[in-house]
Design a protein around this motif. Sequence first.
Motif, PDB file in Angstrom:
ATOM      1  N   LYS A 329      29.795  51.994  37.958  1.00 40.76           N
ATOM      2  CA  LYS A 329      30.155  50.666  37.435  1.00 40.76           C
ATOM      3  C   LYS A 329      31.021  49.961  38.477  1.00 40.76           C
ATOM      4  CE  LYS A 329      31.029  50.328  32.974  1.00 40.76           C
ATOM      5  NZ  LYS A 329      31.604  50.521  31.609  1.00 40.76           N
ATOM      6  N   PRO A 330      30.384  49.289  39.422  1.00 42.44           N
ATOM      7  CA  PRO A 330      31.138  48.684  40.541  1.00 42.44           C
ATOM      8  C   PRO A 330      31.979  47.466  40.148  1.00 42.44           C
ATOM      9  CG  PRO A 330      28.799  48.145  40.702  1.00 42.44           C
ATOM     10  CD  PRO A 330      28.931  49.120  39.585  1.00 42.44           C
ATOM     11  N   ASP A 331      31.852  46.985  38.942  1.00 41.32           N
ATOM     12  CA  ASP A 331      32.617  45.800  38.513  1.00 41.32           C
ATOM     13  C   ASP A 331      33.701  46.152  37.504  1.00 41.32           C
ATOM     14  OD1 ASP A 331      31.062  44.182  40.132  1.00 41.32           O
ATOM     15  OD2 ASP A 331      29.587  43.776  38.565  1.00 41.32           O
ATOM     16  N   GLU A 332      34.157  47.377  37.502  1.00 41.39           N
ATOM     17  CA  GLU A 332      35.188  47.802  36.552  1.00 41.39           C
ATOM     18  C   GLU A 332      36.564  47.616  37.201  1.00 41.39           C
ATOM     19  OE1 GLU A 332      36.183  49.111  32.717  1.00 41.39           O
ATOM     20  OE2 GLU A 332      34.230  48.586  33.579  1.00 41.39           O
ATOM     21  N   CYS A 333      37.274  46.600  36.760  1.00 47.24           N
ATOM     22  CA  CYS A 333      38.546  46.224  37.385  1.00 47.24           C
ATOM     23  C   CYS A 333      39.570  47.362  37.321  1.00 47.24           C
ATOM     24  CB  CYS A 333      39.092  44.978  36.689  1.00 47.24           C
ATOM     25  SG  CYS A 333      40.665  44.405  37.349  1.00 47.24           S
ATOM     26  N   ALA A 334      39.657  48.041  36.181  1.00 43.91           N
ATOM     27  CA  ALA A 334      40.678  49.082  36.000  1.00 43.91           C
ATOM     28  C   ALA A 334      40.527  50.216  37.000  1.00 43.91           C
ATOM     29  CB  ALA A 334      40.609  49.630  34.580  1.00 43.91           C
ATOM     30  N   ILE A 335      39.314  50.495  37.425  1.00 40.97           N
ATOM     31  CA  ILE A 335      39.084  51.575  38.385  1.00 40.97           C
ATOM     32  C   ILE A 335      39.652  51.192  39.750  1.00 40.97           C
ATOM     33  CG2 ILE A 335      37.365  53.046  39.486  1.00 40.97           C
ATOM     34  CD1 ILE A 335      37.758  53.506  36.479  1.00 40.97           C
ATOM     35  N   CYS A 356      43.085  46.160  45.485  1.00 44.88           N
ATOM     36  CA  CYS A 356      43.761  45.156  44.645  1.00 44.88           C
ATOM     37  C   CYS A 356      43.102  43.788  44.792  1.00 44.88           C
ATOM     38  CB  CYS A 356      45.241  45.075  45.022  1.00 44.88           C
ATOM     39  SG  CYS A 356      46.174  46.564  44.592  1.00 44.88           S
ATOM     40  N   ASP A 357      42.675  43.474  46.012  1.00 40.06           N
ATOM     41  CA  ASP A 357      41.945  42.216  46.226  1.00 40.06           C
ATOM     42  C   ASP A 357      40.672  42.193  45.370  1.00 40.06           C
ATOM     43  OD1 ASP A 357      43.822  41.359  48.050  1.00 40.06           O
ATOM     44  OD2 ASP A 357      42.668  42.005  49.816  1.00 40.06           O
ATOM     45  N   ALA A 358      39.946  43.311  45.363  1.00 37.46           N
ATOM     46  CA  ALA A 358      38.705  43.389  44.582  1.00 37.46           C
ATOM     47  C   ALA A 358      38.998  43.234  43.086  1.00 37.46           C
ATOM     48  CB  ALA A 358      38.012  44.722  44.848  1.00 37.46           C
ATOM     49  N   ALA A 359      40.096  43.851  42.638  1.00 43.13           N
ATOM     50  CA  ALA A 359      40.458  43.744  41.217  1.00 43.13           C
ATOM     51  C   ALA A 359      40.799  42.307  40.838  1.00 43.13           C
ATOM     52  CB  ALA A 359      41.643  44.666  40.915  1.00 43.13           C
ATOM     53  N   LEU A 360      41.502  41.604  41.750  1.00 46.71           N
ATOM     54  CA  LEU A 360      41.897  40.222  41.453  1.00 46.71           C
ATOM     55  C   LEU A 360      40.718  39.260  41.509  1.00 46.71           C
ATOM     56  CD1 LEU A 360      45.320  40.185  43.306  1.00 46.71           C
ATOM     57  CD2 LEU A 360      44.947  39.894  40.846  1.00 46.71           C
ATOM     58  N   LYS A 367      48.031  41.763  36.195  1.00 47.33           N
ATOM     59  CA  LYS A 367      49.405  42.049  36.623  1.00 47.33           C
ATOM     60  C   LYS A 367      49.480  43.314  37.481  1.00 47.33           C
ATOM     61  CE  LYS A 367      50.916  42.096  32.436  1.00 47.33           C
ATOM     62  NZ  LYS A 367      51.825  42.250  31.269  1.00 47.33           N
ATOM     63  N   LYS A 368      48.729  44.352  37.066  1.00 44.04           N
ATOM     64  CA  LYS A 368      48.779  45.610  37.817  1.00 44.04           C
ATOM     65  C   LYS A 368      48.286  45.411  39.243  1.00 44.04           C
ATOM     66  CE  LYS A 368      48.306  48.930  34.033  1.00 44.04           C
ATOM     67  NZ  LYS A 368      47.481  50.030  33.451  1.00 44.04           N
ATOM     68  N   ALA A 369      47.250  44.613  39.400  1.00 45.68           N
ATOM     69  CA  ALA A 369      46.703  44.371  40.737  1.00 45.68           C
ATOM     70  C   ALA A 369      47.719  43.647  41.618  1.00 45.68           C
ATOM     71  CB  ALA A 369      45.411  43.566  40.630  1.00 45.68           C
ATOM     72  N   PHE A 370      48.405  42.626  41.072  1.00 49.89           N
ATOM     73  CA  PHE A 370      49.439  41.925  41.848  1.00 49.89           C
ATOM     74  C   PHE A 370      50.579  42.862  42.220  1.00 49.89           C
ATOM     75  CE2 PHE A 370      47.848  37.739  40.135  1.00 49.89           C
ATOM     76  CZ  PHE A 370      47.654  37.134  41.368  1.00 49.89           C
ATOM     77  N   TYR A 371      51.001  43.675  41.263  1.00 48.21           N
ATOM     78  CA  TYR A 371      52.151  44.557  41.490  1.00 48.21           C
ATOM     79  C   TYR A 371      51.816  45.610  42.555  1.00 48.21           C
ATOM     80  CZ  TYR A 371      55.913  47.869  40.661  1.00 48.21           C
ATOM     81  OH  TYR A 371      56.999  48.702  40.822  1.00 48.21           O
TER      82      TYR A 371
END
Length: 423
Positions: A329-335, A356-360, A367-371
């Motif tokens: 699942k390449p579009d799963e942000c939490a991973i 983190c860039d990919a998650a954002l 928030k987790k990605a920014f942090y």
Amino acid sequence: RLSHQTCPTAALFSSERGRSREAERVWTHCRGSAAMGNAQEKPSGSGGGGTRPDQATAGSRMRSRSGGSIKKSHTQGDSKKEVANGTQRENIPAGGQEMQGSPKPDTSYLDAPAGALPPHLARLKNEGNHLFKHGQFGDALEKYTQAIDGCAEAGIDNPEDLCILYSNRAACYLKDGNSTDCIQDCTTALELQPYSLKPLLRRAMAYESLERYRKAYVDYKTVLQIDTGVQAAHDSVHRITKMLIEQDGPEWRDRLPEIPVVPLSVQEQHRQKPISIEQAQARAARAAQEEARRKEAQFTLLKQKGNDLVKEGRFQEALEKYSECLILKPDECAIYTNRAICLLKLSRFKESKQDCDAALQLEPANKKAFYRRALAYKGLKDYLSASSDLQEVLQLDPNVREAEQELEVVTSLLRQSLMDNST
């Protein structure tokens, strides 16, 4: 003879000794009226030539003199031909205009091939199929029954054709909730053609509806020996297995009837049967659903293993599990955010920032990605970018205590960096 009920007016002038002249006159009038009524009662076109069409009024009713029954004259909707002005014509629908030739319904399906059945029985079978497709299960059942009876009368004993007729009738019974007769017809079909897929599946469903779970389980397992792609059988086996465990305990398998072994020749013969476009589409859809379920189960398992490894501090192994998740699942942000923390712990700051860039990109307000990107920037000694990301976190949620603390540290490091560069 006229009674007082027939002519109530005359009763007013009657006396015990006889009728007065006025009464006699009224009686005479009533007799004449009744005679006229009898003459008008004749339906138009009945012969005699003395009755005009306008004497028979549509929808009029008259009580007969003998038995008091109600007689109806011809109505405008009567299917018989009317006689008007001495000429026969077909009835004209309400509105006064004759019906134009309406298109006839398509009945070409009645002449479709139906095995080796003779034409009159083939038409019954095809009509039953048509009715079944349109949800008219009771009418379809009658057609299949007529076809079965017709085979017996004609001495037809073709096992394949009779198997299909019994199986089709069983489907009607199943739709109408008559599981007992469905089982009986399916059993007859299987005696004619052992290991036929549809009778097995329908009998399994009927057994399940009657809560005869052991027999249903056996039939479903037999179906899967013939065709592993029958998703309904897979789902039912899982469902019934749970019921049997609850019902019979750990020894539930020992209480099952013997599951027949389907010969390899039957399995091969079934695989070689040509399938329709609808069947191919249905199989493809079931295969896609099964693949999606398999991937989802594998993804969930890998993610859970990764989380457990992070808790144990085994970040390299956790990173590998999360990477496998992203293949599924390449579009799963939490991973991405989970893998980013593993990369932080391994001091692989540039790769952590990329995750983190990919998650954002997937969730711009995560928030987790920014942090975690702020921590990656901190590791890369880009304190200004780190400060910017931490402020973004606090703007999204002012109550993130870790971000406040980290912002103080990063601000101090930024100030020190600027002082070092100025000297």
